[in-house]
Scaffold this motif. Structure first.
Motif, PDB file in Angstrom:
ATOM      1  N   LYS A 104     108.781 -84.343   8.405  1.00 52.98           N
ATOM      2  CA  LYS A 104     109.725 -84.514   9.514  1.00 52.98           C
ATOM      3  C   LYS A 104     111.056 -83.861   9.130  1.00 52.98           C
ATOM      4  CE  LYS A 104     107.718 -88.836  11.174  1.00 52.98           C
ATOM      5  NZ  LYS A 104     106.549 -88.965  10.285  1.00 52.98           N
ATOM      6  N   ARG A 146     114.956 -83.335   9.973  1.00 55.62           N
ATOM      7  CA  ARG A 146     116.001 -84.091  10.660  1.00 55.62           C
ATOM      8  C   ARG A 146     117.300 -83.298  10.778  1.00 55.62           C
ATOM      9  NH1 ARG A 146     114.067 -89.454  10.217  1.00 55.62           N
ATOM     10  NH2 ARG A 146     112.337 -89.539   8.760  1.00 55.62           N
ATOM     11  N   MET A 201     119.765 -88.861   7.137  1.00 55.68           N
ATOM     12  CA  MET A 201     119.714 -90.309   7.315  1.00 55.68           C
ATOM     13  C   MET A 201     118.348 -90.682   7.887  1.00 55.68           C
ATOM     14  SD  MET A 201     123.496 -91.032   8.968  1.00 55.68           S
ATOM     15  CE  MET A 201     122.945 -90.409  10.539  1.00 55.68           C
ATOM     16  N   PRO A 202     117.789 -91.818   7.466  1.00 52.98           N
ATOM     17  CA  PRO A 202     116.457 -92.211   7.944  1.00 52.98           C
ATOM     18  C   PRO A 202     116.352 -92.309   9.465  1.00 52.98           C
ATOM     19  CG  PRO A 202     117.145 -93.612   6.129  1.00 52.98           C
ATOM     20  CD  PRO A 202     118.334 -92.756   6.494  1.00 52.98           C
ATOM     21  N   ASN A 203     117.434 -92.712  10.141  1.00 52.15           N
ATOM     22  CA  ASN A 203     117.370 -92.872  11.602  1.00 52.15           C
ATOM     23  C   ASN A 203     117.881 -91.642  12.351  1.00 52.15           C
ATOM     24  OD1 ASN A 203     120.005 -93.209  10.860  1.00 52.15           O
ATOM     25  ND2 ASN A 203     120.392 -94.995  12.148  1.00 52.15           N
ATOM     26  N   SER A 204     118.100 -90.527  11.642  1.00 49.30           N
ATOM     27  CA  SER A 204     118.560 -89.302  12.282  1.00 49.30           C
ATOM     28  C   SER A 204     117.471 -88.723  13.184  1.00 49.30           C
ATOM     29  CB  SER A 204     118.933 -88.272  11.219  1.00 49.30           C
ATOM     30  OG  SER A 204     119.211 -87.016  11.808  1.00 49.30           O
ATOM     31  N   THR A 205     117.892 -87.974  14.192  1.00 48.42           N
ATOM     32  CA  THR A 205     116.963 -87.308  15.107  1.00 48.42           C
ATOM     33  C   THR A 205     116.050 -86.352  14.352  1.00 48.42           C
ATOM     34  OG1 THR A 205     118.598 -87.414  16.865  1.00 48.42           O
ATOM     35  CG2 THR A 205     116.836 -85.794  17.132  1.00 48.42           C
ATOM     36  N   GLU A 245     113.062 -85.595   3.762  1.00 48.66           N
ATOM     37  CA  GLU A 245     113.012 -86.550   2.656  1.00 48.66           C
ATOM     38  C   GLU A 245     112.609 -85.795   1.394  1.00 48.66           C
ATOM     39  OE1 GLU A 245     110.429 -89.711   3.847  1.00 48.66           O
ATOM     40  OE2 GLU A 245     111.857 -90.464   5.323  1.00 48.66           O
TER      41      GLU A 245
END
Length: 93
Positions: A44, A46, A50-54, A88
């Motif tokens: 993924k 981004r 950040m983990p919650n990033s688009t 990541e």
């Protein structure tokens, strides 16, 4: 090999493509000696580290990328289509 909607391409390229003319950003990076790496399939990608990033793209298959920088959890990369994003750390081979 990426799943990217056209609206995301426009916004990403507007912020990350700083080069005009015939010479591509990728070939300039090539000369800068950034570290080469492989991005794992299904990673993924981004907008921010950040983990919650688009998530604006998912790698359809393993591919070569360049590493710009790295922090504790995420790596900033340049894809071969000149898009810049964060993945990541585990996504990098």
């Amino acid at each position: 090999g990426l799943f990217i909607s056209s609206s995301d391409i426009v916004s990403i390229n507007a912020s990350s493509s700083a080069v005009n003319g015939k010479l591509s950003f990728w070939s300039i990076v090539e000369r800068d000696g950034l570290k080469k790496a492989k991005l794992k399939a299904n990673s993924k990608i981004r907008i921010l580290p950040m983990p919650n990033s688009t998530i604006f793209a998912i790698a359809a298959k393993e591919q070569n990328v360049k590493i710009i920088t790295k922090n504790e959890n995420f790596t900033k990369i340049i894809l071969q289509n000149e898009t810049i994003g964060w993945v990541e750390n585990e996504s990098i081979k």
